[in-house]
Design an enzyme around this catalytic site. Structure first.
Site, short mmCIF file in Angstrom:
data_model
loop_
_atom_site.label_atom_id
_atom_site.label_comp_id
_atom_site.label_asym_id
_atom_site.label_seq_id
_atom_site.Cartn_x
_atom_site.Cartn_y
_atom_site.Cartn_z
CB CYS A 1 -0.96 -0.03 1.07
SG CYS A 1 -2.02 1.49 1.29
CB CYS B 1 -2.79 -2.37 6.56
SG CYS B 1 -4.55 -2.62 6.00
CB CYS C 1 -8.23 1.08 0.58
SG CYS C 1 -8.18 -0.02 2.13
CG ASP D 1 -19.94 -12.87 17.97
OD1 ASP D 1 -18.77 -12.51 17.98
OD2 ASP D 1 -20.37 -13.06 16.35
CB CYS E 1 -13.31 -8.97 18.32
SG CYS E 1 -14.26 -8.04 19.38
#
Length: 417
Positions: free
Chosen positions: A81, A90, A163, A345, A372
């Protein structure tokens, strides 16, 4: 008397210095020791000799970035990128994906060890796409109308033309938005494409007028802003409006659900309680294979979307409930359900209140926990293993390659007496 105290001046940071990187931190930064202090360095890999410019410092921990590499790891790769180093997304593009996954596995195991959770070897990780994997993205909009993402520090918007990790259709839509869309009053917008290739647009943060203007403009492009979008999740149909939560990596999402099915190994006698169910993404694919499903979620719109699925039937119920404030035993829908399996979750905060009340559901034999945040996952598993549960499987799912985010799945079974 007038208060004469003044705010302390920000201490001057030490000048740049040379450092040998010894290992990775949990979030993929390099770690070295300088003058007895731990130094965490972005864009640095084990074995590298770098010049570090500090950005934060206290008595125990210094944090900074590598501004020069005297030696480089033979594992280092060229970021794909053009915005790498500026954009805050990222930040691990210089690390091979296989190493990124190994790093995330190591972080998960370390959190389990710190919480004294006994476990066998981690399950094989789920890792599929490396680029162009996001089916939706949220873009920041500056006062000047520039569209992009926050920088690494989160204090400035980096304008972008494309992106590398969104699907091509989102990049194509971004070009049109930047060129033509009415962005006055918009602070954050979302672009999304569903599994039928329908584009959606919404204002996530902005004035009421900007939301109406962008929605009307989007409709003129043939995009949707208020209508539900369609998704296929491991054979089940789900719905979500633009701006609503969906798993951004569709292929990993499907692999995640297939793994959930394999791990739980349920049959037509099982009754599934899906807590923090969202739009039914995980539980709806079980609808044809179990006796009944009850999903609970605080968001009314998500519940409406779950009930609109073609898999929803008389044996499938989705209801509004705040699982952070309502003990399980006080939720009337659960009282007569007698679940045999639970799917958890939760958001990043985890499910601490839920797991502490799991003993109020005596019929439950299996828990599948999708997380997460490995820190809250390990904390919650530690609570469960002290209360009649055994950790059978746990593993990483690389939902967000090149980022520091860690998704994982765990299977727990009730201990036999």
């Amino acid at each position: 008397m007038r208060n004469s105290r003044r705010s302390p001046k920000k201490a001057n940071l030490p000048a740049p210095f040379e450092l040998t990187i010894d290992r990775y931190s949990h979030d993929g930064r390099g770690i070295g020791i300088h003058q007895g202090r731990v130094v965490m360095v972005s864009n640095a890999m084990p074995g590298e000799q770098v010049q570090v410019k500090l950005e934060q410092a206290n008595t125990k921990l210094w944090q900074g970035k590598a501004v020069k590499h005297f030696t480089q790891s033979d594992r280092r790769q060229q970021p794909t990128c053009q915005y790498y180093g500026e954009c805050g997304g990222c930040v691990l593009q210089h690390v091979p994906v296989s190493d990124q996954v190994a790093l995330k596995q190591s972080a998960l195991e370390d959190h389990l060890r710190r919480n004294k959770v006994p476990h066998d070897a981690l399950a094989e990780p789920i890792s599929i796409e490396k680029v162009a994997y996001r089916h939706r993205a949220r873009f920041q909009v500056s006062k000047k109308g520039e569209v992009g993402f926050f920088n690494v520090k989160g204090n400035r918007i980096v304008p972008i033309s494309q992106c590398a990790v969104v699907v091509p259709a989102i990049n194509d839509a971004l070009i049109i938005v930047k060129r033509e869309a009415p962005l006055e009053g918009v602070k954050q917008l979302e672009l999304v494409i569903d599994d039928t290739d329908q584009l959606g647009i919404s204002v996530v943060e902005g004035s009421g007028a900007s939301k109406s203007a962008l929605a009307q403009w989007g409709e003129q492009q043939g995009w949707v802003s208020q209508a539900p979008l369609q998704y296929r999740s491991a054979g089940a149909q789900t719905w979500a409006k633009p701006g609503s939560f969906t798993q951004v990596n569709r292929r990993v999402n499907t692999a995640m659900i297939e793994q959930a099915k394999a791990w739980l190994d349920l049959d037509v006698s099982d009754r599934v309680l899906d807590l923090f169910c969202g739009n039914g993404n995980v539980s709806l694919p079980f609808a044809k294979n179990v006796e009944a499903i009850l999903g609970l979620e605080a968001n009314q719109e998500a519940i409406d979307m779950a009930m609109n699925s073609e898999q929803a039937n008389q044996q499938t119920r989705y209801c509004v409930a705040n699982l952070f404030t309502s003990p399980l035993k006080d939720i009337p829908e659960i009282a007569q359900f007698n679940p045999t399996a639970v799917i958890l979750d939760p958001p990043r905060a985890g499910a601490e209140a839920v797991v502490k009340n799991m003993n109020t559901l005596p019929t439950v034999q299996k828990i599948l926990y999708i997380s997460c945040d490995p820190a809250t996952l390990a904390r919650d598993i530690a609570e469960l293993i002290h209360d009649k549960w055994h950790l059978r499987k746990v593993g990483v799912m690389d939902m967000f390659p090149h980022t520091r985010h860690i998704e994982s799945m765990a299977l727990l079974e009730k201990k036999k007496k």
